[in-house]
Scaffold this active site. Structure first.
Site, PDB file in Angstrom:
ATOM      1  N   CYS A   2      49.053  36.490 -14.476  1.00  0.00           N
ATOM      2  CA  CYS A   2      48.011  36.633 -14.838  1.00  0.00           C
ATOM      3  C   CYS A   2      47.326  38.243 -14.668  1.00  0.00           C
ATOM      4  O   CYS A   2      47.871  38.822 -13.602  1.00  0.00           O
ATOM      5  CB  CYS A   2      47.065  35.926 -14.286  1.00  0.00           C
ATOM      6  SG  CYS A   2      47.471  33.957 -14.571  1.00  0.00           S
ATOM      7  N   ARG A  27      51.339  40.895 -18.032  1.00  0.00           N
ATOM      8  CA  ARG A  27      51.082  40.033 -16.878  1.00  0.00           C
ATOM      9  C   ARG A  27      51.011  38.532 -17.143  1.00  0.00           C
ATOM     10  O   ARG A  27      51.158  37.743 -16.325  1.00  0.00           O
ATOM     11  CB  ARG A  27      49.972  40.326 -15.874  1.00  0.00           C
ATOM     12  CG  ARG A  27      49.996  41.683 -15.343  1.00  0.00           C
ATOM     13  CD  ARG A  27      49.017  41.913 -14.559  1.00  0.00           C
ATOM     14  NE  ARG A  27      49.164  41.026 -13.279  1.00  0.00           N
ATOM     15  CZ  ARG A  27      49.634  41.354 -12.260  1.00  0.00           C
ATOM     16  NH1 ARG A  27      50.462  42.720 -11.987  1.00  0.00           N
ATOM     17  NH2 ARG A  27      49.818  40.674 -11.218  1.00  0.00           N
ATOM     18  N   TRP A  76      48.879  33.425 -17.730  1.00  0.00           N
ATOM     19  CA  TRP A  76      50.376  32.927 -17.773  1.00  0.00           C
ATOM     20  C   TRP A  76      49.987  31.615 -17.190  1.00  0.00           C
ATOM     21  O   TRP A  76      49.988  31.521 -15.631  1.00  0.00           O
ATOM     22  CB  TRP A  76      51.263  33.809 -17.056  1.00  0.00           C
ATOM     23  CG  TRP A  76      52.573  33.317 -17.390  1.00  0.00           C
ATOM     24  CD1 TRP A  76      53.333  33.785 -18.262  1.00  0.00           C
ATOM     25  CD2 TRP A  76      53.351  32.648 -16.385  1.00  0.00           C
ATOM     26  NE1 TRP A  76      54.716  33.016 -18.246  1.00  0.00           N
ATOM     27  CE2 TRP A  76      54.860  32.324 -16.832  1.00  0.00           C
ATOM     28  CE3 TRP A  76      52.957  32.100 -15.151  1.00  0.00           C
ATOM     29  CZ2 TRP A  76      55.461  31.566 -16.382  1.00  0.00           C
ATOM     30  CZ3 TRP A  76      53.933  31.246 -14.529  1.00  0.00           C
ATOM     31  CH2 TRP A  76      55.395  31.325 -14.942  1.00  0.00           C
ATOM     32  N   ASN A 102      44.101  35.214 -10.226  1.00  0.00           N
ATOM     33  CA  ASN A 102      45.429  35.659 -10.292  1.00  0.00           C
ATOM     34  C   ASN A 102      46.080  34.956  -8.981  1.00  0.00           C
ATOM     35  O   ASN A 102      45.947  35.506  -7.859  1.00  0.00           O
ATOM     36  CB  ASN A 102      45.715  36.929 -10.584  1.00  0.00           C
ATOM     37  CG  ASN A 102      47.402  37.256 -10.421  1.00  0.00           C
ATOM     38  OD1 ASN A 102      47.744  38.311 -10.072  1.00  0.00           O
ATOM     39  ND2 ASN A 102      48.062  36.360 -10.642  1.00  0.00           N
ATOM     40  N   GLY A 103      47.019  34.074  -9.240  1.00  0.00           N
ATOM     41  CA  GLY A 103      47.778  33.325  -7.988  1.00  0.00           C
ATOM     42  C   GLY A 103      47.425  31.770  -7.956  1.00  0.00           C
ATOM     43  O   GLY A 103      47.599  31.283  -9.286  1.00  0.00           O
ATOM     44  N   GLU A 493      73.566  40.440 -17.822  1.00  0.00           N
ATOM     45  CA  GLU A 493      72.235  41.098 -18.016  1.00  0.00           C
ATOM     46  C   GLU A 493      72.370  41.094 -19.497  1.00  0.00           C
ATOM     47  O   GLU A 493      71.138  41.002 -20.006  1.00  0.00           O
ATOM     48  CB  GLU A 493      72.313  42.539 -17.305  1.00  0.00           C
ATOM     49  CG  GLU A 493      71.235  43.341 -17.750  1.00  0.00           C
ATOM     50  CD  GLU A 493      69.893  42.912 -17.292  1.00  0.00           C
ATOM     51  OE1 GLU A 493      69.637  41.901 -16.813  1.00  0.00           O
ATOM     52  OE2 GLU A 493      68.830  43.431 -17.839  1.00  0.00           O
ATOM     53  N   LYS A 497      69.019  39.594 -21.753  1.00  0.00           N
ATOM     54  CA  LYS A 497      68.122  40.539 -22.344  1.00  0.00           C
ATOM     55  C   LYS A 497      68.183  39.700 -23.742  1.00  0.00           C
ATOM     56  O   LYS A 497      67.008  39.578 -24.396  1.00  0.00           O
ATOM     57  CB  LYS A 497      68.830  41.579 -22.747  1.00  0.00           C
ATOM     58  CG  LYS A 497      68.910  42.802 -21.544  1.00  0.00           C
ATOM     59  CD  LYS A 497      67.372  43.154 -21.352  1.00  0.00           C
ATOM     60  CE  LYS A 497      66.599  42.327 -20.371  1.00  0.00           C
ATOM     61  NZ  LYS A 497      66.653  42.753 -19.049  1.00  0.00           N
ATOM     62  N   GLU A 500      66.100  36.191 -23.791  1.00  0.00           N
ATOM     63  CA  GLU A 500      64.668  36.383 -23.535  1.00  0.00           C
ATOM     64  C   GLU A 500      63.926  36.742 -24.412  1.00  0.00           C
ATOM     65  O   GLU A 500      62.872  36.541 -24.540  1.00  0.00           O
ATOM     66  CB  GLU A 500      64.344  37.055 -22.007  1.00  0.00           C
ATOM     67  CG  GLU A 500      64.600  38.282 -22.051  1.00  0.00           C
ATOM     68  CD  GLU A 500      64.405  38.987 -20.474  1.00  0.00           C
ATOM     69  OE1 GLU A 500      63.507  38.553 -20.156  1.00  0.00           O
ATOM     70  OE2 GLU A 500      65.058  40.034 -20.344  1.00  0.00           O
ATOM     71  N   HIS A 516      88.064  28.108 -18.130  1.00  0.00           N
ATOM     72  CA  HIS A 516      87.787  26.812 -17.194  1.00  0.00           C
ATOM     73  C   HIS A 516      86.544  26.138 -17.915  1.00  0.00           C
ATOM     74  O   HIS A 516      85.814  25.285 -17.145  1.00  0.00           O
ATOM     75  CB  HIS A 516      87.576  27.176 -15.828  1.00  0.00           C
ATOM     76  CG  HIS A 516      88.660  27.809 -15.175  1.00  0.00           C
ATOM     77  ND1 HIS A 516      89.708  27.291 -14.862  1.00  0.00           N
ATOM     78  CD2 HIS A 516      88.933  29.370 -15.034  1.00  0.00           C
ATOM     79  CE1 HIS A 516      90.725  28.227 -14.431  1.00  0.00           C
ATOM     80  NE2 HIS A 516      90.161  29.527 -14.454  1.00  0.00           N
ATOM     81  N   LYS A 615      55.715  39.751 -17.087  1.00  0.00           N
ATOM     82  CA  LYS A 615      56.503  40.780 -16.451  1.00  0.00           C
ATOM     83  C   LYS A 615      56.570  40.451 -14.969  1.00  0.00           C
ATOM     84  O   LYS A 615      57.656  40.786 -14.446  1.00  0.00           O
ATOM     85  CB  LYS A 615      55.716  42.195 -16.708  1.00  0.00           C
ATOM     86  CG  LYS A 615      56.426  43.250 -16.080  1.00  0.00           C
ATOM     87  CD  LYS A 615      57.179  44.071 -17.135  1.00  0.00           C
ATOM     88  CE  LYS A 615      58.115  45.114 -16.549  1.00  0.00           C
ATOM     89  NZ  LYS A 615      59.689  44.856 -17.059  1.00  0.00           N
TER      90      LYS A 615
HETATM   91  C1  F6R Z   1      64.042  40.327 -17.066  1.00  0.00           C
HETATM   92  C2  F6R Z   1      63.180  40.579 -16.295  1.00  0.00           C
HETATM   93  C3  F6R Z   1      62.987  39.432 -14.997  1.00  0.00           C
HETATM   94  C4  F6R Z   1      62.708  40.275 -13.652  1.00  0.00           C
HETATM   95  C5  F6R Z   1      62.570  39.386 -12.690  1.00  0.00           C
HETATM   96  C6  F6R Z   1      62.248  40.147 -11.426  1.00  0.00           C
HETATM   97  O1  F6R Z   1      64.067  41.199 -18.177  1.00  0.00           O
HETATM   98  O2  F6R Z   1      62.420  41.347 -16.172  1.00  0.00           O
HETATM   99  O3  F6R Z   1      64.152  38.861 -14.862  1.00  0.00           O
HETATM  100  O4  F6R Z   1      63.712  40.964 -13.625  1.00  0.00           O
HETATM  101  O5  F6R Z   1      61.409  38.727 -12.811  1.00  0.00           O
HETATM  102  O6  F6R Z   1      61.241  40.998 -11.377  1.00  0.00           O
HETATM  103  P1  F6R Z   1      61.074  42.220 -10.179  1.00  0.00           P
HETATM  104  O7  F6R Z   1      62.340  43.172 -10.374  1.00  0.00           O
HETATM  105  O8  F6R Z   1      59.692  42.697 -10.744  1.00  0.00           O
HETATM  106  O9  F6R Z   1      61.038  41.622  -8.999  1.00  0.00           O
END
Ligand code: F6R
Length: 620
Positions: A2, A27, A76, A102-103, A493, A497, A500, A516, A615
């Site tokens: 948030c 956020r 969020w 937020n929290g 990774e 990508k 998501e 396996h 994010k």
């Molecule tokens: C994926 C992504 C998330 C963050 C994860 C950790 O694209 O961005 O998987 O990598 O939420 O976030 P940080 O690095 O901010 O601790």
């Protein structure tokens, strides 16, 4: 999660809040709301959906959002579905107090029962509505000022918060407080800007105060800031810093999405990560790597018994690459842990163990708790963060910033390559201290590292090939990503990508492991992306490709420019420049980022704001 925002001053609050919320949408963006106050009047509007939705509705219904005090929120969802009842600001039962938060209030359920017994009624399912009513209850019962009621109530709270609260009968005051979740205060003459992230007020002021955990501030119109400790009301001296944000970095420029801009920024962001740390080798001078946080703790790194790397998501994938690099170059045993698992275990750590925490945002709740646990167990904690002055950056024993610049697209791209760059530097320095690599190899890798930004630029030119492949596969339901050794985390990774932002199911696997189980998935409809550059396991990868081909899977192979063998086997090839095995991920991840972007774009998804995500994950 948030984003919260607030304004108190002499300007119209609404446009400041609206534009600020748009910058905070990374956020969370499932619902939003704004309340603006003028004398004893107020206007509150909340709605499900993104901030644009809120703006459209306010203008459609011609709601007059007039006033010099206001608060806003982009959500969020944690407690309660995204709708306009659960959206913030939340209002107390008497309709007097307005709160954004937020929290997470962990003990909200118990407080809700007590308040219900005292006649309080709740419309939403949120913990925030409980908090605003607790403050009202405490205030009315004890006839307290708003700030004192907030302070006493917060002392009853278990959880994390950054909040801003307004009493509509006195909108010349906003009370803010922080524990766990981030909160920045922008300060100008006769005005205050409140935000989860100063990017939302940087066009108005560069003077910023980052509230620390356990602090609250009483903002009064035309008065100086009053900063206090929540626990005992002790008055504190505010430490105001100058914001170092370049406005261009937080604009999309000519790009359609931040994610694409951030992918293309990688030659620069990697150069910035290396700047001042890699002294470029040339004919006359040897290369040298220097990172302050390591230099000043040299003995700890030389004598380390073990390293545990803790992170989440993409940062966890970078950690796996770190494991490979540190074991290969520095010969220290490394374990990689999900922060969310590590925090609930009883890790065996002592003075000679190092815990590296990696986080772009520096505010991921699980990573923060992992950091606290590591410290409690006596380990030396080293942080790799992107956001300057974030919680993690401020609370580690030493660390190195990634210097990737603000990352706004929800899917992490340039932070990933910046994290790997720092991990490479770190492994090389420690390897040199411990004499576990020869000077020749060290010098060679320094040179190779120097060439990375240029090689990333070259790799980015394959965009057309990626577009063609994306056209062919953007409607499939499943993707598989396979790699071996240091390229296995890159496969993970790449899959993350894709899923998501495009919502296509994708899995990353070690190439040899697929027999396996996952090989059962293979048929002519499934594309399999192979990380098949020339590393030590090249021949083995060829074998794995053959296995997939025999089952009619479609092969998309990332190969080196001079590749012949795999190019003859694969259905599609994506050529990337050659680089030492240790540095492969910095190059091989680039086509996977572009592939995910192009596929999501072709499917018409909102690349920067994928559904259900945010994010920074500031809740566990
Ligand atoms: C994926 C992504 C998330 C963050 C994860 C950790 O694209 O961005 O998987 O990598 O939420 O976030 P940080 O690095 O901010 O601790």
């Amino acid at each position: 999660m948030c984003g919260i925002i607030g304004y108190l001053g002499y300007r119209e609050a609404y446009p400041i809040l609206l534009n600020g919320l748009k910058k905070l949408e990374y956020r969370g963006y499932d619902s939003s709301g704004i309340a603006v106050f003028r004398k004893r009047k107020y206007n509150l509007y909340k709605t499900k959906g993104k901030v644009n939705e809120l703006e459209k509705k306010i203008s459609f219904y011609k709601i007059k959002m007039k006033g010099n005090t206001g608060i806003g929120h982009t959500r969020w969802a944690t407690h309660g579905i995204p709708d306009n009842i659960n959206a913030h600001p939340h209002v107390s039962n008497s309709n007097e107090l307005f709160l954004i938060h937020n929290g997470i209030i962990e003990n909200y359920h118990a407080i809700k029962i007590i308040l219900s017994k005292n006649g309080f009624i709740f419309k939403s399912k949120t913990d925030t509505e409980v908090l605003v009513n607790l403050i009202e209850f405490v205030q009315k019962k004890n006839k307290l000022s708003l700030e004192e009621a907030v302070r006493i109530s917060l002392n009853e709270i278990v959880g994390a918060y950054s909040i801003a609260i307004v009493d509509k009968s006195n909108p010349e005051i906003i009370v803010i407080a922080k524990l766990g979740s981030p909160l920045a205060l922008g300060i100008n003459e006769r005005e205050f800007f409140i935000s989860s992230d100063p990017v939302s007020f940087v066009n108005y002021t560069k003077n910023v105060l980052y509230l620390r955990d356990g602090e609250m501030a009483i903002l009064r119109k035309d008065k100086d800031l009053d900063l206090r400790k929540i626990r005992d009301n002790h008055k504190l001296n505010p430490i105001i810093k100058e914001l170092q944000i370049n406005l261009k970095e937080i604009e999309k420029g000519n790009y359609k999405y931040f994610m694409l801009k951030e992918i293309y920024e990688q030659p620069k962001s990697i150069r910035d990560t290396l700047r001042g740390r890699l002294l470029i080798p040339n004919k006359n001078i040897d290369g040298l790597i220097c990172i302050d946080g390591i230099e000043s703790n040299k003995d700890i790194f030389i004598n380390a018994k073990s390293i545990t790397i803790v992170a989440c998501g993409t940062s966890w994938h970078a950690s796996l690459i770190g494991e490979y690099l540190l074991e290969e170059l520095a010969r220290i045993p490394v374990e990689v842990e999900y922060a969310s698992e590590f925090r609930y275990r009883k890790p065996i750590l002592g003075k000679k163990d190092i815990v590296i925490v990696i986080s772009q945002s520096g505010e991921t709740a699980d990573t923060i708790e992992a950091l606290k646990l590591a410290k409690k167990r006596g380990a030396f904690v080293f942080g790799i963060c992107n956001v300057v002055s974030s919680y993690i950056a401020r609370n580690v024993d030493a660390g190195a910033y990634t210097h990737a610049g603000p990352e706004i697209g929800v899917a992490s791209t340039k932070s990933f390559t910046a994290q790997i760059t720092v991990l490479t530097l770190l492994s090389l320095i420690i390897g040199k201290y411990r004499s576990t690599i020869t000077n020749n190899r060290y010098q060679y890798l320094c040179k190779e590292l120097k060439s990375i930004p240029e090689k990333v630029s070259q790799t980015l030119k394959i965009d057309d090939t990626i577009k063609n492949i994306s056209q062919l596969y953007c409607h499939v339901n499943n993707f598989l990503y396979l790699g071996r050794g240091i390229n296995f985390p890159v496969a993970l990774e790449g899959a993350l990508k894709l899923k998501e932002i495009s919502y296509i199911h994708a899995e990353g696997y070690p190439a040899a492991e697929m027999k396996h189980g996952p090989i059962a998935l293979i048929d002519e409809k499934i594309p399999v992306v192979f990380l098949s550059t020339k590393t030590g396991q090249y021949k083995k990868i060829i074998g794995n490709i053959e296995e997939i081909k025999a089952r009619k899977g479609k092969i998309i192979a990332i190969v080196n420019e001079d590749d012949i063998q795999i190019s003859m086997l694969a259905d599609h090839i994506i050529k990337v420049p050659k680089i030492s095995e240790e540095l492969n991920p910095l190059i091989t991840v680039i086509p996977l980022q572009l592939l995910a972007y192009q596929i999501a774009f072709l499917r018409g998804e909102n690349v920067d704001q994928p559904r259900n995500l945010a994010k920074s994950v500031t809740v566990e």
